[in-house]
Motif scaffolding. Structure first.
Motif, PDB file in Angstrom:
ATOM      1  N   ASP A 101     -29.809 -29.540  20.806  1.00  0.00           N
ATOM      2  CA  ASP A 101     -29.363 -30.549  19.845  1.00  0.00           C
ATOM      3  C   ASP A 101     -28.685 -29.895  18.639  1.00  0.00           C
ATOM      4  OD1 ASP A 101     -30.449 -32.502  21.508  1.00  0.00           O
ATOM      5  OD2 ASP A 101     -32.259 -32.750  20.284  1.00  0.00           O
ATOM      6  N   TRP A 102     -29.289 -28.821  18.134  1.00  0.00           N
ATOM      7  CA  TRP A 102     -28.750 -28.100  16.985  1.00  0.00           C
ATOM      8  C   TRP A 102     -27.394 -27.489  17.335  1.00  0.00           C
ATOM      9  CZ3 TRP A 102     -31.632 -23.206  14.822  1.00  0.00           C
ATOM     10  CH2 TRP A 102     -31.137 -22.877  13.560  1.00  0.00           C
ATOM     11  N   TRP A 103     -27.311 -26.903  18.518  1.00  0.00           N
ATOM     12  CA  TRP A 103     -26.072 -26.297  19.019  1.00  0.00           C
ATOM     13  C   TRP A 103     -24.957 -27.350  19.052  1.00  0.00           C
ATOM     14  CZ3 TRP A 103     -24.811 -21.347  20.579  1.00  0.00           C
ATOM     15  CH2 TRP A 103     -23.654 -21.198  21.354  1.00  0.00           C
ATOM     16  N   ASP A 104     -25.288 -28.516  19.579  1.00  0.00           N
ATOM     17  CA  ASP A 104     -24.300 -29.603  19.662  1.00  0.00           C
ATOM     18  C   ASP A 104     -23.843 -30.036  18.267  1.00  0.00           C
ATOM     19  OD1 ASP A 104     -24.428 -29.572  22.430  1.00  0.00           O
ATOM     20  OD2 ASP A 104     -25.733 -31.334  22.559  1.00  0.00           O
ATOM     21  N   ARG A 105     -24.772 -30.163  17.343  1.00  0.00           N
ATOM     22  CA  ARG A 105     -24.423 -30.562  15.971  1.00  0.00           C
ATOM     23  C   ARG A 105     -23.468 -29.557  15.334  1.00  0.00           C
ATOM     24  NH1 ARG A 105     -29.783 -31.647  12.574  1.00  0.00           N
ATOM     25  NH2 ARG A 105     -28.274 -31.933  10.902  1.00  0.00           N
TER      26      ARG A 105
END
Length: 143
Positions: A101-105
Motif C-alpha cells: 500500500d505504501w509503495w503504491d502511494r
C-alpha cells in the motif's frame, strides 16, 4: 557524492536497526547520509537530499504508524515527484500489505522507487537481515 536522508519510526528497535544498517551500506558505497527519527525530520530533510530512504514497521491492521509517521508521510506526499525513494520496515504478522500500500502511494505521487516492493524483514533483523539492509542501502546509494 549523493546526499541521502534515512527517516524512520521504530517502537521496538527493529526498524531503527534496519535504518542504521541501510545507512551503513549507503555510506560504504560513498553516500553522505543523515539518519533521523521521524520526530526529528522536516520537509527540508526530504527536499535537501538526492535519495530518501523511509522506514516504518507494519502497525495494527498492516498500516503505517499513525501518530507520527503517517502524518509525516502525508505532509511530504505531493513533493515526491521525481524523488528517488526507498522504503523499508519490519513486521510481525500479515503478509506485507502495508508495504504494498505504501509503495503504491509513493509511486502514485511520482517517486522513483528503488527495488521491487521495498525491503521488509520479519521481526528483529538477524545478521543476515542486517546484511540485506546494508546491501539495500549500498544499492540505493548507486540508484
Amino acid at each position: 557524492m549523493s546526499k541521502m536522508s534515512v527517516i524512520y519510526w521504530s517502537q521496538t528497535g527493529n526498524t531503527e536497526a534496519m535504518a542504521r544498517a541501510v545507512a551503513e551500506g549507503a555510506q560504504a558505497a560513498g553516500a553522505e547520509v543523515k539518519v533521523l527519527e521521524v520526530s526529528q525530520a522536516s520537509g527540508s530533510d526530504v527536499q535537501d537530499c538526492d535519495l530518501l530512504a523511509l522506514g516504518c514497521p507494519a502497525m495494527g491492521a498492516e498500516v503505517l504508524e499513525e501518530s507520527e509517521f503517517e502524518p509525516f508521510f502525508e505532509s511530504i506526499e505531493g513533493s515526491l515527484s521525481g524523488k528517488k525513494v526507498a522504503l523499508f520496515g519490519s513486521y510481525g504478522w500479515g503478509d506485507g500489505q502495508w508495504m504494498r500500500d505504501w509503495w503504491d502511494r509513493a509511486g502514485k505521487d511520482g517517486a522513483k522507487l528503488y527495488g521491487d516492493e521495498g525491503l521488509i524483514i520479519n521481526e528483529t533483523p538477524d545478521d543476515a537481515g542486517l546484511e540485506q539492509c546494508r546491501s539495500f542501502g549500498g544499492g540505493f546509494a548507486g540508484f
